[in-house]
Scaffold this motif. Structure first.
Motif, PDB file in Angstrom:
ATOM      1  N   HIS A 161       0.844  -1.199   0.000  1.00  0.00           N
ATOM      2  CA  HIS A 161       0.000   0.000   0.000  1.00  0.00           C
ATOM      3  C   HIS A 161       0.880   1.250   0.000  1.00  0.00           C
ATOM      4  CE1 HIS A 161      -3.599  -2.439   0.956  1.00  0.00           C
ATOM      5  NE2 HIS A 161      -2.748  -3.158   1.651  1.00  0.00           N
ATOM      6  N   ARG A 162       0.737   2.049  -1.028  1.00  0.00           N
ATOM      7  CA  ARG A 162       1.596   3.225  -1.190  1.00  0.00           C
ATOM      8  C   ARG A 162       1.502   4.157   0.019  1.00  0.00           C
ATOM      9  NH1 ARG A 162      -0.659   4.917  -5.398  1.00  0.00           N
ATOM     10  NH2 ARG A 162       0.529   3.588  -6.829  1.00  0.00           N
ATOM     11  N   ARG A 208     -10.668   6.585   1.558  1.00  0.00           N
ATOM     12  CA  ARG A 208     -10.754   5.199   1.093  1.00  0.00           C
ATOM     13  C   ARG A 208      -9.578   4.818   0.187  1.00  0.00           C
ATOM     14  NH1 ARG A 208     -17.134   3.740  -0.039  1.00  0.00           N
ATOM     15  NH2 ARG A 208     -17.870   4.264   2.063  1.00  0.00           N
ATOM     16  N   ARG A 209      -8.390   5.276   0.577  1.00  0.00           N
ATOM     17  CA  ARG A 209      -7.194   4.962  -0.215  1.00  0.00           C
ATOM     18  C   ARG A 209      -6.547   3.647   0.197  1.00  0.00           C
ATOM     19  NH1 ARG A 209      -5.839  10.756   0.479  1.00  0.00           N
ATOM     20  NH2 ARG A 209      -6.431  11.833  -1.433  1.00  0.00           N
ATOM     21  N   ASN A 211      -7.087  -0.149   0.411  1.00  0.00           N
ATOM     22  CA  ASN A 211      -7.949  -1.220  -0.092  1.00  0.00           C
ATOM     23  C   ASN A 211      -7.212  -2.547   0.062  1.00  0.00           C
ATOM     24  OD1 ASN A 211      -9.554  -3.015  -1.520  1.00  0.00           O
ATOM     25  ND2 ASN A 211      -9.940  -1.619  -3.222  1.00  0.00           N
ATOM     26  N   GLU A 214      -7.282  -4.721  -3.305  1.00  0.00           N
ATOM     27  CA  GLU A 214      -6.565  -4.135  -4.440  1.00  0.00           C
ATOM     28  C   GLU A 214      -5.748  -2.945  -3.969  1.00  0.00           C
ATOM     29  OE1 GLU A 214      -8.868  -3.719  -8.168  1.00  0.00           O
ATOM     30  OE2 GLU A 214     -10.571  -4.429  -6.969  1.00  0.00           O
ATOM     31  N   ASN A 216      -3.595   0.245  -3.540  1.00  0.00           N
ATOM     32  CA  ASN A 216      -3.391   1.445  -4.349  1.00  0.00           C
ATOM     33  C   ASN A 216      -4.551   1.757  -5.289  1.00  0.00           C
ATOM     34  OD1 ASN A 216      -0.778   1.683  -3.155  1.00  0.00           O
ATOM     35  ND2 ASN A 216      -0.036   0.173  -4.645  1.00  0.00           N
ATOM     36  N   ASN A 217      -5.648   1.008  -5.175  1.00  0.00           N
ATOM     37  CA  ASN A 217      -6.885   1.336  -5.883  1.00  0.00           C
ATOM     38  C   ASN A 217      -7.894   1.781  -4.835  1.00  0.00           C
ATOM     39  OD1 ASN A 217      -6.046   0.682  -8.517  1.00  0.00           O
ATOM     40  ND2 ASN A 217      -6.513  -1.480  -8.166  1.00  0.00           N
ATOM     41  N   PRO A 218      -8.424   3.015  -4.933  1.00  0.00           N
ATOM     42  CA  PRO A 218      -9.366   3.485  -3.930  1.00  0.00           C
ATOM     43  C   PRO A 218     -10.537   2.532  -3.753  1.00  0.00           C
ATOM     44  CG  PRO A 218      -8.684   5.275  -5.371  1.00  0.00           C
ATOM     45  CD  PRO A 218      -8.143   4.018  -5.981  1.00  0.00           C
ATOM     46  N   ARG A 220     -14.070   1.598  -3.582  1.00  0.00           N
ATOM     47  CA  ARG A 220     -15.236   2.233  -4.188  1.00  0.00           C
ATOM     48  C   ARG A 220     -16.521   2.024  -3.398  1.00  0.00           C
ATOM     49  NH1 ARG A 220     -12.871   5.950  -7.191  1.00  0.00           N
ATOM     50  NH2 ARG A 220     -11.309   5.041  -8.595  1.00  0.00           N
TER      51      ARG A 220
END
Length: 225
Positions: A161-162, A208-209, A211, A214, A216-218, A220
């Motif tokens: 996670h970035r 919601r950053r 996840n 997934e 690095n995918n916000p 949803r």
């Protein structure tokens, strides 16, 4: 840089509010421990506020001794296990997870070593240049410090996670800066720095950053993992 019981109490209150708000934004079960980080830091700073009062002669010496033990146990013993474990729970399968798992085991070993040191040797706290200097001959070792940074910051930096990696780097630079500027009060100063930095976690969960499924995918929609 000057600290006081008022600073610690105010900081613990503000950080605690961020912690409660962070948990309210958690949508995936495996992220709960990481999201609770600000609350743990808030309780930690709250404890130090009473240590300040003890050093100023406002609470019994016996009570102060217990508080110093609890503060050092979290700062030096629990944190190097808690942090990599929180990151491990969020990490998807892969080589990063294996490495973070290894650091979690290293952190567990350090926790046991520090606990032994804290119960075998007397811990002391004193005011030095407007900060609190903590010391225990069983834990004040160079090897302990190196493993501590490796477990706490290393696991964060290894995360997929970035935003977690950025949190890790910020804490690592905080470690370096604290050692250079105020090394005699490292435990106190860096823990306050890390506590303040933990409020960043709130903004990441709010946006919601983080996840689990997934990285690095916000996120949803509401989900559990």
């Amino acid at each position: 840089m000057c600290f006081s019981p008022e600073v610690d109490f105010i900081a613990s209150g503000v950080i605690g509010l961020f912690g409660v708000a962070t948990l309210a934004h958690v949508r995936q079960a495996r992220a709960v421990l990481f999201a609770a980080t600000p609350i743990f830091f808030a309780l930690h700073q709250f404890t130090e506020g009473f240590i300040w009062l003890g050093l100023e002669g406002e609470i019994r010496q016996e009570a102060q001794g217990h508080l110093v033990f609890l503060y050092m146990l979290y700062a030096q013993g629990i944190l190097p296990l808690l942090m990599p474990l929180a990151v491990l729970l969020m990490e998807p399968p892969g080589w990063r997870r294996w490495l973070i798992g290894a650091l979690t085991l290293v952190g567990a070993g350090l926790t046991a070593f520090v606990f032994r040191g804290l119960i075998s040797y007397p811990s002391t706290a004193c005011i030095e240049q407007h900060s609190i200097h903590y010391d225990n001959p069983g834990t004040a070792l160079t090897g302990v410090a190196v493993i501590y940074v490796l477990a706490t910051c290393g696991a964060l930096i290894l995360s997929s996670h970035r935003v977690v990696r950025w949190f890790g780097w910020l804490n690592f630079f905080g470690v370096v800066a604290t050692v250079i500027v105020k090394g005699y009060a490292f435990t106190s100063v860096w823990c306050l720095y890390a506590a303040i930095m933990s409020t960043i976690i709130f903004w990441q969960f709010r946006a919601r950053r983080i996840n689990i499924r997934e990285p690095n995918n916000p996120l949803r929609a509401a989900a559990t993992a």
